[in-house]
Design an enzyme around this catalytic site. Structure first.
Site, short mmCIF file in Angstrom:
data_model
loop_
_atom_site.label_atom_id
_atom_site.label_comp_id
_atom_site.label_asym_id
_atom_site.label_seq_id
_atom_site.Cartn_x
_atom_site.Cartn_y
_atom_site.Cartn_z
N GLU A 135 -8.18 -44.55 50.85
CA GLU A 135 -8.82 -43.25 50.62
C GLU A 135 -10.34 -43.39 50.72
O GLU A 135 -11.03 -42.50 51.23
CB GLU A 135 -8.42 -42.73 49.24
CG GLU A 135 -9.11 -41.44 48.83
CD GLU A 135 -9.07 -41.24 47.33
OE1 GLU A 135 -10.11 -40.84 46.78
OE2 GLU A 135 -8.02 -41.50 46.72
N HIS A 136 -10.86 -44.50 50.24
CA HIS A 136 -12.29 -44.78 50.37
C HIS A 136 -12.64 -45.22 51.79
O HIS A 136 -13.62 -44.76 52.38
CB HIS A 136 -12.70 -45.92 49.42
CG HIS A 136 -12.77 -45.54 47.99
ND1 HIS A 136 -13.95 -45.42 47.30
CD2 HIS A 136 -11.79 -45.23 47.10
CE1 HIS A 136 -13.71 -45.07 46.06
NE2 HIS A 136 -12.40 -44.96 45.91
N GLU B 199 -15.09 -48.38 40.33
CA GLU B 199 -14.26 -47.27 39.87
C GLU B 199 -13.27 -47.74 38.80
O GLU B 199 -13.00 -47.01 37.83
CB GLU B 199 -13.52 -46.64 41.05
CG GLU B 199 -12.84 -45.34 40.72
CD GLU B 199 -12.26 -44.65 41.94
OE1 GLU B 199 -11.57 -43.62 41.75
OE2 GLU B 199 -12.48 -45.12 43.07
#
Length: 436
Positions: A58-59, A135
Protein backbone atom coordinates in the site's frame (compact mmCIF):
# COMPACT_ATOMS: atom_id res chain seq x y z
CA UNK A 1 -39.26 3.40 6.92
CA UNK A 2 -39.25 3.34 3.16
CA UNK A 3 -36.46 4.67 1.00
CA UNK A 4 -36.84 8.42 0.40
CA UNK A 5 -37.60 9.50 -3.13
CA UNK A 6 -34.44 11.62 -3.02
CA UNK A 7 -32.31 8.43 -3.02
CA UNK A 8 -33.10 6.71 -6.34
CA UNK A 9 -31.41 3.38 -7.02
CA UNK A 10 -28.90 4.18 -9.76
CA UNK A 11 -26.32 1.40 -9.39
CA UNK A 12 -24.96 -0.22 -12.56
CA UNK A 13 -22.54 -3.12 -12.93
CA UNK A 14 -20.43 -4.35 -15.88
CA UNK A 15 -18.04 -7.26 -16.38
CA UNK A 16 -14.93 -6.04 -18.19
CA UNK A 17 -12.08 -7.99 -19.85
CA UNK A 18 -9.77 -9.94 -17.57
CA UNK A 19 -12.44 -10.51 -14.92
CA UNK A 20 -12.56 -6.88 -13.77
CA UNK A 21 -15.90 -5.76 -12.35
CA UNK A 22 -17.10 -2.17 -12.57
CA UNK A 23 -19.82 -0.99 -10.19
CA UNK A 24 -21.03 2.61 -10.31
CA UNK A 25 -23.66 4.80 -8.77
CA UNK A 26 -24.65 8.09 -10.37
CA UNK A 27 -25.29 10.76 -7.73
CA UNK A 28 -27.21 13.75 -9.11
CA UNK A 29 -26.33 17.21 -7.92
CA UNK A 30 -22.66 16.65 -7.09
CA UNK A 31 -19.56 17.76 -9.00
CA UNK A 32 -17.15 15.06 -7.83
CA UNK A 33 -16.41 11.35 -8.28
CA UNK A 34 -15.04 8.97 -5.67
CA UNK A 35 -13.33 6.06 -7.38
CA UNK A 36 -11.53 3.04 -5.94
CA UNK A 37 -9.75 -0.04 -7.21
CA UNK A 38 -10.56 -2.79 -4.72
CA UNK A 39 -8.54 -5.99 -4.59
CA UNK A 40 -9.91 -9.00 -2.75
CA UNK A 41 -6.60 -9.60 -1.02
CA UNK A 42 -5.60 -8.61 2.50
CA UNK A 43 -3.46 -9.66 5.42
CA UNK A 44 -5.39 -12.91 5.81
CA UNK A 45 -3.88 -14.10 2.50
CA UNK A 46 -0.27 -13.67 3.59
CA UNK A 47 1.77 -16.73 4.46
CA UNK A 48 5.13 -17.14 6.17
CA UNK A 49 7.52 -14.32 5.33
CA UNK A 50 4.72 -12.30 3.68
CA UNK A 51 3.23 -11.10 6.98
CA UNK A 52 2.50 -7.40 6.43
CA UNK A 53 3.10 -7.54 2.65
CA UNK A 54 -0.31 -6.16 1.63
CA UNK A 55 0.13 -3.13 3.86
CA UNK A 56 3.77 -2.67 2.79
CA UNK A 57 2.60 -2.63 -0.84
CA UNK A 58 0.00 0.00 0.00
CA UNK A 59 2.94 2.31 0.71
CA UNK A 60 5.27 1.07 -1.99
CA UNK A 61 3.04 1.22 -5.06
CA UNK A 62 2.82 5.01 -4.76
CA UNK A 63 6.62 5.34 -4.98
CA UNK A 64 6.63 5.31 -8.75
CA UNK A 65 5.66 3.49 -11.92
CA UNK A 66 7.33 3.13 -15.31
CA UNK A 67 5.53 6.30 -16.42
CA UNK A 68 5.48 8.35 -13.21
CA UNK A 69 7.77 9.20 -10.34
CA UNK A 70 6.49 9.44 -6.77
CA UNK A 71 6.71 13.22 -7.00
CA UNK A 72 4.90 13.15 -10.35
CA UNK A 73 2.02 11.14 -8.88
CA UNK A 74 1.62 13.65 -6.05
CA UNK A 75 1.93 16.65 -8.37
CA UNK A 76 -0.71 15.40 -10.81
CA UNK A 77 -3.23 14.89 -8.05
CA UNK A 78 -2.43 18.16 -6.27
CA UNK A 79 -2.79 20.03 -9.56
CA UNK A 80 -6.48 19.11 -9.71
CA UNK A 81 -7.16 19.44 -5.98
CA UNK A 82 -7.90 15.74 -5.62
CA UNK A 83 -7.30 13.17 -2.90
CA UNK A 84 -5.29 10.00 -3.44
CA UNK A 85 -4.82 7.29 -0.83
CA UNK A 86 -5.19 3.61 0.05
CA UNK A 87 -6.03 1.32 2.95
CA UNK A 88 -5.42 -2.32 3.75
CA UNK A 89 -7.74 -4.58 5.74
CA UNK A 90 -7.74 -8.23 6.68
CA UNK A 91 -9.63 -9.38 3.58
CA UNK A 92 -9.20 -6.61 1.01
CA UNK A 93 -7.16 -3.60 -0.09
CA UNK A 94 -8.41 -0.41 -1.73
CA UNK A 95 -6.58 2.30 -3.70
CA UNK A 96 -8.84 5.31 -4.16
CA UNK A 97 -9.14 8.86 -5.45
CA UNK A 98 -11.65 11.66 -4.97
CA UNK A 99 -11.66 14.20 -7.78
CA UNK A 100 -13.80 16.69 -9.66
CA UNK A 101 -16.02 15.03 -12.26
CA UNK A 102 -13.93 16.65 -15.00
CA UNK A 103 -10.83 14.80 -13.76
CA UNK A 104 -12.20 11.27 -13.59
CA UNK A 105 -10.08 10.13 -16.55
CA UNK A 106 -6.95 11.19 -14.69
CA UNK A 107 -8.05 9.31 -11.57
CA UNK A 108 -8.68 6.11 -13.55
CA UNK A 109 -5.35 6.31 -15.35
CA UNK A 110 -3.34 7.18 -12.26
CA UNK A 111 -4.88 4.51 -10.00
CA UNK A 112 -4.56 1.83 -12.68
CA UNK A 113 -0.94 2.78 -13.27
CA UNK A 114 -0.11 2.61 -9.56
CA UNK A 115 -1.88 -0.70 -8.93
CA UNK A 116 -0.68 -2.60 -12.01
CA UNK A 117 2.59 -1.01 -13.22
CA UNK A 118 4.60 0.05 -10.18
CA UNK A 119 8.38 -0.33 -10.26
CA UNK A 120 9.03 -1.57 -6.71
CA UNK A 121 12.61 -0.33 -6.90
CA UNK A 122 15.02 -1.71 -4.32
CA UNK A 123 15.83 1.78 -3.04
CA UNK A 124 12.12 2.51 -2.55
CA UNK A 125 11.63 -0.76 -0.66
CA UNK A 126 14.31 0.29 1.82
CA UNK A 127 12.92 3.81 2.07
CA UNK A 128 9.37 2.64 2.77
CA UNK A 129 10.56 -0.08 5.14
CA UNK A 130 11.60 2.72 7.49
CA UNK A 131 8.22 4.44 7.06
CA UNK A 132 6.29 1.26 7.87
CA UNK A 133 8.46 0.64 10.94
CA UNK A 134 7.64 4.18 12.07
CA UNK A 135 3.96 3.40 11.58
CA UNK A 136 4.31 0.30 13.76
CA UNK A 137 5.95 2.48 16.43
CA UNK A 138 3.05 4.92 16.19
CA UNK A 139 0.61 2.04 16.64
CA UNK A 140 2.52 0.90 19.70
CA UNK A 141 2.32 4.44 21.13
CA UNK A 142 -1.46 4.56 20.66
CA UNK A 143 -3.01 2.34 23.35
CA UNK A 144 -6.38 2.08 21.61
CA UNK A 145 -4.85 0.94 18.29
CA UNK A 146 -2.51 -1.45 20.10
CA UNK A 147 -5.47 -2.83 22.05
CA UNK A 148 -7.40 -3.62 18.86
CA UNK A 149 -4.57 -5.71 17.46
CA UNK A 150 -4.04 -7.40 20.83
CA UNK A 151 -7.73 -8.27 21.06
CA UNK A 152 -7.75 -9.87 17.60
CA UNK A 153 -4.67 -11.90 18.49
CA UNK A 154 -6.31 -13.01 21.73
CA UNK A 155 -9.66 -13.87 20.16
CA UNK A 156 -8.50 -15.49 16.91
CA UNK A 157 -5.26 -17.04 18.11
CA UNK A 158 -3.06 -18.58 15.41
CA UNK A 159 -5.65 -18.07 12.66
CA UNK A 160 -4.61 -15.44 10.06
CA UNK A 161 -7.38 -13.18 11.37
CA UNK A 162 -5.32 -12.85 14.55
CA UNK A 163 -2.36 -11.27 12.77
CA UNK A 164 -2.01 -7.47 12.67
CA UNK A 165 -2.62 -6.01 9.21
CA UNK A 166 0.46 -3.84 9.57
CA UNK A 167 2.73 -6.84 10.18
CA UNK A 168 5.35 -6.98 12.93
CA UNK A 169 8.67 -5.24 13.34
CA UNK A 170 10.46 -8.53 12.67
CA UNK A 171 8.44 -9.42 9.56
CA UNK A 172 8.81 -5.95 8.02
CA UNK A 173 12.55 -5.84 8.69
CA UNK A 174 13.00 -9.26 7.08
CA UNK A 175 10.76 -8.72 4.04
CA UNK A 176 12.64 -8.70 0.75
CA UNK A 177 11.83 -6.93 -2.49
CA UNK A 178 11.35 -10.35 -4.13
CA UNK A 179 8.78 -11.33 -1.50
CA UNK A 180 6.83 -8.13 -2.10
CA UNK A 181 7.04 -8.43 -5.89
CA UNK A 182 5.91 -12.07 -5.84
CA UNK A 183 2.95 -11.24 -3.59
CA UNK A 184 1.97 -8.26 -5.77
CA UNK A 185 2.15 -10.05 -9.10
CA UNK A 186 0.61 -13.26 -7.76
CA UNK A 187 -2.30 -11.73 -5.86
CA UNK A 188 -3.13 -8.35 -7.44
CA UNK A 189 -4.75 -9.92 -10.49
CA UNK A 190 -7.62 -8.44 -12.49
CA UNK A 191 -10.10 -11.25 -11.64
CA UNK A 192 -9.77 -10.09 -8.03
CA UNK A 193 -10.33 -6.41 -8.87
CA UNK A 194 -13.47 -4.38 -8.44
CA UNK A 195 -13.56 -0.78 -9.65
CA UNK A 196 -16.21 1.11 -7.68
CA UNK A 197 -17.22 4.70 -8.35
CA UNK A 198 -19.89 7.11 -7.14
CA UNK A 199 -20.66 10.67 -8.12
CA UNK A 200 -21.37 12.67 -11.25
CA UNK A 201 -20.40 10.01 -13.76
CA UNK A 202 -21.46 8.18 -16.90
CA UNK A 203 -21.21 4.40 -16.51
CA UNK A 204 -20.51 3.61 -20.16
CA UNK A 205 -17.82 6.27 -20.42
CA UNK A 206 -16.19 5.04 -17.21
CA UNK A 207 -16.29 1.45 -18.48
CA UNK A 208 -14.31 2.49 -21.55
CA UNK A 209 -11.77 4.36 -19.42
CA UNK A 210 -11.27 1.43 -17.03
CA UNK A 211 -11.05 -1.16 -19.80
CA UNK A 212 -8.35 0.89 -21.52
CA UNK A 213 -6.37 1.69 -18.36
CA UNK A 214 -6.43 -1.88 -17.04
CA UNK A 215 -6.10 -3.40 -20.51
CA UNK A 216 -2.44 -4.53 -20.24
CA UNK A 217 -3.05 -6.15 -16.86
CA UNK A 218 -6.32 -7.70 -18.03
CA UNK A 219 -4.61 -9.14 -21.11
CA UNK A 220 -2.62 -11.44 -18.83
CA UNK A 221 -5.94 -12.97 -17.77
CA UNK A 222 -7.83 -13.14 -21.07
CA UNK A 223 -11.07 -15.06 -20.66
CA UNK A 224 -10.81 -15.17 -16.86
CA UNK A 225 -13.93 -14.83 -14.78
CA UNK A 226 -14.20 -12.69 -11.69
CA UNK A 227 -13.17 -14.38 -8.46
CA UNK A 228 -16.34 -15.04 -6.42
CA UNK A 229 -16.81 -13.66 -2.90
CA UNK A 230 -14.53 -15.19 -0.28
CA UNK A 231 -16.11 -18.36 1.08
CA UNK A 232 -15.91 -19.59 4.64
CA UNK A 233 -13.32 -22.32 5.12
CA UNK A 234 -15.29 -24.10 7.81
CA UNK A 235 -12.58 -23.38 10.37
CA UNK A 236 -13.86 -21.76 13.57
CA UNK A 237 -10.87 -19.65 14.55
CA UNK A 238 -12.23 -17.76 17.52
CA UNK A 239 -11.84 -18.78 21.14
CA UNK A 240 -13.62 -17.64 24.29
CA UNK A 241 -12.40 -16.94 27.78
CA UNK A 242 -8.82 -15.78 27.07
CA UNK A 243 -7.09 -12.81 28.69
CA UNK A 244 -4.09 -10.83 27.38
CA UNK A 245 -2.17 -7.93 28.93
CA UNK A 246 0.18 -5.46 27.26
CA UNK A 247 2.09 -3.38 29.80
CA UNK A 248 2.06 0.31 28.89
CA UNK A 249 3.08 3.25 31.05
CA UNK A 250 -0.06 5.21 30.25
CA UNK A 251 -2.35 7.42 32.29
CA UNK A 252 -5.34 5.26 31.45
CA UNK A 253 -6.21 1.60 31.36
CA UNK A 254 -7.73 0.43 28.08
CA UNK A 255 -9.85 -2.70 27.95
CA UNK A 256 -11.66 -4.61 25.23
CA UNK A 257 -14.09 -7.40 26.05
CA UNK A 258 -15.82 -9.50 23.46
CA UNK A 259 -17.20 -12.72 22.07
CA UNK A 260 -16.91 -14.45 18.70
CA UNK A 261 -19.76 -14.25 16.21
CA UNK A 262 -20.61 -16.11 13.04
CA UNK A 263 -19.11 -15.11 9.69
CA UNK A 264 -20.75 -12.63 7.35
CA UNK A 265 -22.61 -15.21 5.25
CA UNK A 266 -24.53 -16.46 8.28
CA UNK A 267 -28.07 -15.08 8.66
CA UNK A 268 -28.91 -12.45 11.22
CA UNK A 269 -26.66 -9.56 10.24
CA UNK A 270 -29.36 -6.89 10.75
CA UNK A 271 -30.22 -8.40 14.14
CA UNK A 272 -26.57 -8.18 15.23
CA UNK A 273 -26.43 -4.56 14.04
CA UNK A 274 -29.49 -3.65 16.13
CA UNK A 275 -28.14 -5.49 19.19
CA UNK A 276 -24.78 -3.73 18.89
CA UNK A 277 -26.36 -0.30 18.46
CA UNK A 278 -28.52 -0.76 21.54
CA UNK A 279 -25.61 -2.06 23.61
CA UNK A 280 -23.02 0.60 22.85
CA UNK A 281 -23.68 2.40 19.60
CA UNK A 282 -24.82 5.79 20.80
CA UNK A 283 -25.42 8.20 23.67
CA UNK A 284 -28.62 6.44 24.73
CA UNK A 285 -27.09 2.95 24.53
CA UNK A 286 -27.14 0.84 27.65
CA UNK A 287 -23.37 0.72 28.10
CA UNK A 288 -22.91 4.47 27.65
CA UNK A 289 -25.67 5.21 30.12
CA UNK A 290 -24.51 2.71 32.73
CA UNK A 291 -20.74 3.28 32.52
CA UNK A 292 -20.47 7.00 31.78
CA UNK A 293 -23.71 8.81 32.48
CA UNK A 294 -24.86 7.05 35.67
CA UNK A 295 -21.46 6.22 37.22
CA UNK A 296 -18.94 8.52 35.53
CA UNK A 297 -16.41 5.68 35.26
CA UNK A 298 -15.08 6.37 31.75
CA UNK A 299 -15.08 9.12 29.17
CA UNK A 300 -15.31 6.71 26.24
CA UNK A 301 -17.19 3.43 26.07
CA UNK A 302 -18.70 1.79 23.00
CA UNK A 303 -19.39 -1.54 21.32
CA UNK A 304 -18.62 -2.60 17.76
CA UNK A 305 -18.86 -5.58 15.43
CA UNK A 306 -16.79 -6.99 12.59
CA UNK A 307 -17.64 -9.94 10.35
CA UNK A 308 -15.25 -11.82 8.11
CA UNK A 309 -15.82 -14.88 5.95
CA UNK A 310 -14.92 -17.35 8.71
CA UNK A 311 -15.92 -15.51 11.87
CA UNK A 312 -16.47 -12.15 13.48
CA UNK A 313 -16.70 -10.48 16.85
CA UNK A 314 -18.86 -8.30 19.06
CA UNK A 315 -16.65 -6.27 21.39
CA UNK A 316 -16.85 -3.52 24.00
CA UNK A 317 -14.12 -0.90 24.48
CA UNK A 318 -13.60 1.36 27.50
CA UNK A 319 -10.79 3.65 28.63
CA UNK A 320 -10.61 4.65 32.30
CA UNK A 321 -8.35 5.48 35.23
CA UNK A 322 -6.39 2.34 36.22
CA UNK A 323 -7.97 2.24 39.67
CA UNK A 324 -11.43 2.12 38.09
CA UNK A 325 -10.76 -0.75 35.68
CA UNK A 326 -12.24 -3.40 37.96
CA UNK A 327 -15.48 -1.48 38.42
CA UNK A 328 -15.75 -0.71 34.70
CA UNK A 329 -15.33 -4.37 33.77
CA UNK A 330 -17.82 -5.42 36.45
CA UNK A 331 -20.44 -3.00 35.11
CA UNK A 332 -19.87 -4.10 31.50
CA UNK A 333 -20.21 -7.76 32.52
CA UNK A 334 -23.42 -6.95 34.39
CA UNK A 335 -24.88 -5.13 31.40
CA UNK A 336 -24.01 -7.96 29.00
CA UNK A 337 -25.36 -10.54 31.44
CA UNK A 338 -28.60 -8.63 31.89
CA UNK A 339 -29.15 -8.37 28.14
CA UNK A 340 -28.25 -12.04 27.67
CA UNK A 341 -30.82 -13.04 30.29
CA UNK A 342 -33.66 -10.65 29.49
CA UNK A 343 -33.01 -9.14 26.07
CA UNK A 344 -33.58 -5.52 25.12
CA UNK A 345 -36.67 -3.44 25.77
CA UNK A 346 -38.99 -2.58 22.90
CA UNK A 347 -37.92 1.06 23.25
CA UNK A 348 -34.23 0.16 22.99
CA UNK A 349 -34.84 -1.86 19.85
CA UNK A 350 -36.86 0.97 18.30
CA UNK A 351 -34.14 3.54 19.07
CA UNK A 352 -31.41 1.29 17.71
CA UNK A 353 -33.32 0.71 14.49
CA UNK A 354 -33.90 4.44 14.08
CA UNK A 355 -30.21 5.17 14.67
CA UNK A 356 -29.15 2.61 12.06
CA UNK A 357 -31.67 3.87 9.51
CA UNK A 358 -30.55 7.45 9.98
CA UNK A 359 -26.88 6.55 9.71
CA UNK A 360 -27.48 4.57 6.53
CA UNK A 361 -29.40 7.36 4.81
CA UNK A 362 -27.05 10.14 5.94
CA UNK A 363 -24.07 8.10 4.79
CA UNK A 364 -25.65 7.86 1.37
CA UNK A 365 -25.24 11.60 0.92
CA UNK A 366 -21.45 11.24 0.69
CA UNK A 367 -19.89 9.94 -2.55
CA UNK A 368 -16.91 8.38 -0.77
CA UNK A 369 -19.23 6.42 1.54
CA UNK A 370 -21.25 5.24 -1.44
CA UNK A 371 -18.10 4.13 -3.26
CA UNK A 372 -16.96 2.20 -0.19
CA UNK A 373 -20.36 0.53 0.12
CA UNK A 374 -20.29 -0.51 -3.54
CA UNK A 375 -16.78 -1.98 -3.37
CA UNK A 376 -17.28 -3.88 -0.13
CA UNK A 377 -20.63 -5.31 -1.22
CA UNK A 378 -19.26 -6.55 -4.54
CA UNK A 379 -16.24 -8.22 -2.93
CA UNK A 380 -18.04 -9.62 0.12
CA UNK A 381 -21.39 -10.63 -1.35
CA UNK A 382 -21.23 -10.38 -5.14
CA UNK A 383 -24.35 -8.25 -5.18
CA UNK A 384 -25.65 -4.81 -4.33
CA UNK A 385 -28.53 -4.15 -1.97
CA UNK A 386 -30.72 -1.19 -2.67
CA UNK A 387 -31.14 1.42 0.03
CA UNK A 388 -34.79 0.42 0.29
CA UNK A 389 -33.86 -3.23 0.86
CA UNK A 390 -31.30 -2.35 3.53
CA UNK A 391 -33.77 -0.12 5.35
CA UNK A 392 -36.44 -2.82 5.19
CA UNK A 393 -34.07 -5.40 6.67
CA UNK A 394 -33.37 -3.14 9.63
CA UNK A 395 -37.05 -2.36 10.10
CA UNK A 396 -37.94 -6.07 10.15
CA UNK A 397 -35.83 -6.85 13.23
CA UNK A 398 -37.96 -7.74 16.26
CA UNK A 399 -37.22 -7.62 20.02
CA UNK A 400 -37.58 -11.41 20.16
CA UNK A 401 -34.85 -11.82 17.53
CA UNK A 402 -32.46 -9.56 19.42
CA UNK A 403 -33.22 -11.45 22.65
CA UNK A 404 -32.46 -14.80 21.01
CA UNK A 405 -29.18 -13.56 19.56
CA UNK A 406 -28.17 -11.86 22.82
CA UNK A 407 -28.72 -15.09 24.74
CA UNK A 408 -26.64 -17.00 22.20
CA UNK A 409 -23.72 -14.54 22.02
CA UNK A 410 -23.51 -12.86 25.40
CA UNK A 411 -23.77 -16.02 27.45
CA UNK A 412 -20.31 -17.06 26.20
CA UNK A 413 -17.15 -16.58 28.23
CA UNK A 414 -15.67 -13.19 27.48
CA UNK A 415 -12.29 -12.74 25.83
CA UNK A 416 -10.43 -9.70 27.15
CA UNK A 417 -7.38 -7.63 26.30
CA UNK A 418 -5.92 -4.88 28.46
CA UNK A 419 -3.31 -2.20 27.73
CA UNK A 420 -2.24 -0.25 30.78
CA UNK A 421 0.16 0.25 33.70
CA UNK A 422 0.13 -3.32 34.99
CA UNK A 423 3.28 -5.45 35.09
CA UNK A 424 1.66 -8.87 35.39
CA UNK A 425 -1.84 -10.34 34.94
CA UNK A 426 -1.93 -10.84 38.71
CA UNK A 427 -1.78 -7.03 39.06
CA UNK A 428 -5.12 -6.70 37.29
CA UNK A 429 -8.24 -6.19 39.44
CA UNK A 430 -10.23 -9.32 40.28
CA UNK A 431 -13.16 -8.69 37.86
CA UNK A 432 -10.62 -8.72 35.00
CA UNK A 433 -8.54 -11.68 36.25
CA UNK A 434 -11.74 -13.70 36.66
CA UNK A 435 -12.35 -13.53 32.90
CA UNK A 436 -9.47 -15.93 32.19
Amino acid sequence: MSAPDTFPETVRRSDLPGGVRLVTEAVPGVRSVALGIWIGIGSIDEVGTQAGAAHFLEHLLFKGTRRRTAAGIAEEMDAVGGELNAFTAKEHTCYYAHVLDTDVALAVDLLSDVVTDAELAHTDVELERGVVLEEISMRDDDPEDLLGDLFDQTLFGDHPLGRPVIGTEDSVRAMSRDTLHTFWRGEYTTPRMVVAAAGNLDHAQLADLVATALGPAAHRHDGARAVPPRAATGVRPARSGALALETDDSEQAHVMLGVPTAGRQAPGRPVLAVLNSALGGGLSSRLFQQVREQRGLAYQVYSSTVRYADAGSLSVYAGCAPERLGEVVAVVRDVLGEVAAHGLTDAEVARAKGSLRGGLVLGSEDTASRMNRLGRAELDHGRQRSLAESLARIESVTPDETATLAAELLDQSLTASVVGPYEEPDDLPAPVRDLA
